[in-house]
Design a protein around this motif. Structure first.
Motif, short mmCIF file in Angstrom:
data_model
loop_
_atom_site.label_atom_id
_atom_site.label_comp_id
_atom_site.label_asym_id
_atom_site.label_seq_id
_atom_site.Cartn_x
_atom_site.Cartn_y
_atom_site.Cartn_z
N GLY A 11 89.00 55.73 63.27
CA GLY A 11 87.69 55.26 63.66
C GLY A 11 87.11 54.28 62.67
O GLY A 11 87.71 54.00 61.63
N GLU A 12 85.95 53.79 62.98
CA GLU A 12 85.28 52.81 62.13
C GLU A 12 84.84 53.46 60.82
O GLU A 12 84.34 54.59 60.78
N ASN A 13 85.01 52.72 59.72
CA ASN A 13 84.58 53.16 58.40
C ASN A 13 83.73 52.04 57.80
O ASN A 13 84.18 50.90 57.70
N VAL A 14 82.52 52.38 57.43
CA VAL A 14 81.60 51.39 56.87
C VAL A 14 81.32 51.74 55.42
O VAL A 14 80.91 52.86 55.12
N GLU A 15 81.53 50.79 54.54
CA GLU A 15 81.24 50.99 53.12
C GLU A 15 80.08 50.09 52.71
O GLU A 15 80.00 48.93 53.15
N GLN A 16 79.21 50.62 51.89
CA GLN A 16 77.98 49.92 51.53
C GLN A 16 77.80 49.95 50.02
O GLN A 16 77.97 50.99 49.38
N HIS A 17 77.40 48.80 49.47
CA HIS A 17 77.17 48.69 48.03
C HIS A 17 75.99 47.77 47.75
O HIS A 17 75.77 46.81 48.50
N PRO A 18 75.21 48.01 46.70
CA PRO A 18 75.33 49.15 45.80
C PRO A 18 74.63 50.39 46.39
O PRO A 18 73.95 50.28 47.40
N SER A 19 74.76 51.50 45.75
CA SER A 19 74.09 52.71 46.23
C SER A 19 72.63 52.71 45.79
O SER A 19 71.78 53.28 46.47
N THR A 20 72.36 52.09 44.65
CA THR A 20 70.98 51.92 44.20
C THR A 20 70.80 50.50 43.70
O THR A 20 71.73 49.89 43.16
N LEU A 21 69.59 49.99 43.88
CA LEU A 21 69.29 48.62 43.49
C LEU A 21 67.84 48.56 43.06
O LEU A 21 66.95 48.98 43.81
N TYR A 71 83.40 46.68 56.89
CA TYR A 71 83.78 47.56 57.98
C TYR A 71 85.27 47.45 58.19
O TYR A 71 85.92 46.48 57.76
N SER A 72 85.84 48.44 58.85
CA SER A 72 87.29 48.50 58.94
C SER A 72 87.84 48.07 60.30
O SER A 72 88.97 47.56 60.37
N ASP A 73 87.06 48.26 61.35
CA ASP A 73 87.57 48.00 62.70
C ASP A 73 87.14 46.60 63.17
O ASP A 73 85.95 46.34 63.35
N SER A 74 88.12 45.75 63.35
CA SER A 74 87.81 44.38 63.75
C SER A 74 87.18 44.30 65.14
O SER A 74 86.65 43.26 65.52
N ALA A 75 87.24 45.38 65.91
CA ALA A 75 86.63 45.40 67.23
C ALA A 75 85.11 45.58 67.17
O ALA A 75 84.42 45.38 68.17
N SER A 76 84.59 45.98 66.02
CA SER A 76 83.13 46.14 65.89
C SER A 76 82.46 44.81 66.18
O SER A 76 82.91 43.75 65.72
N ASN A 77 81.40 44.86 66.98
CA ASN A 77 80.79 43.59 67.37
C ASN A 77 79.26 43.58 67.30
O ASN A 77 78.61 42.65 67.78
#
Lengths: 110, 117
Positions: free
Chosen positions: A1-11, A25-31
């Motif tokens: 499934g789709e995996n979303v990574e976000q950075h930074p955790s604090t700003l 994001y990992s899935d190229s089908a995400s639109n």
């Protein structure tokens, strides 16, 4: 499934400075890629979104960019204000199946 | 427009009891609603997709017999946490997408803070 990574955790930024939050994001089908702002104990509120056929979108002090090839998208907030302090979540969606990043806690110091 | 109402906003219950949370779309019909759980300082984790008139689709690791979902009408989905335990204490939030098929923003309810003692 789709995996979303976000950075930074604090700003943490000074009032008036810009803030940038990045997601991949990992899935190229995400639109569809929305960004939500969540204040403590409240519901997430949509602040801006972008679809895969667009590379950039701007709404006043907020802008989002999307690089489909690299599968990453970013949120840019200019002229930050103390009321911008909150947790921001990016998300990626395929046919309404929406997955969220881990969130970024933004603090704008007056 | 596109208002999602969730009730109750907070609930405290004893371990072993069940709690029902309601999610209503007030000004649109929602064939699909989504239930998320959010632990303190963490992200929104999708628990299940609630489909009107059919069984919910649960995410991996979410016990369907513990988190009962009923979507009996186009404007109402309910989540029942059965035999609640302290580890079920969390912020539960529902969402829906007005406008039918195709990607659109989620509209969230206000959330329910569940505390199991």
């Amino acid at each position: 499934g789709e995996n979303v990574e976000q950075h930074p955790s604090t700003l943490s930024v000074q009032e008036g400075d810009s803030a940038v939050i990045k997601c991949t994001y990992s899935d190229s089908a995400s639109n569809y890629f929305p960004w939500y702002k969540q204040e403590l104990g409240k519901r997430p509120q949509l602040i801006i979104d972008i679809r895969s056929n667009v590379g950039e979108k701007k709404d006043q002090r907020i802008a989002v960019t999307l690089n489909k090839t690299a599968k990453h998208f970013s949120l840019h907030i200019t002229e930050t204000q103390p009321e911008d302090s909150a947790v921001y979540f990016c998300a990626a969606s395929i046919n309404n199946d929406m997955r969220f990043g881990a969130g970024t806690r933004l603090t704008v110091k007056p | 427009g596109a208002v999602v109402s969730q009730h109750p906003s907070w609930v405290i219950c004893k371990s072993g009891t069940s709690v029902k949370i309601e999610c209503r779309s007030l000004d649109f019909q929602a064939t699909t609603m989504f239930w998320y759980r959010q632990f303190p300082k963490q992200s929104l984790m999708l628990m299940a997709t609630s489909n009107e008139g059919s069984k919910a689709t649960y995410e991996q690791g979410v016990e369907k017999d513990k988190f009962l979902i009923n979507h009996a009408s186009l404007t109402l989905s309910t989540l029942t946490v059965t035999s609640a335990h302290p580890e079920d204490s969390s912020f539960y939030i529902c969402s829906a997408i007005p406008g039918g098929p195709g990607n659109s923003p989620l509209h969230f309810g206000n959330g329910t803070r569940l505390t199991v003692t």
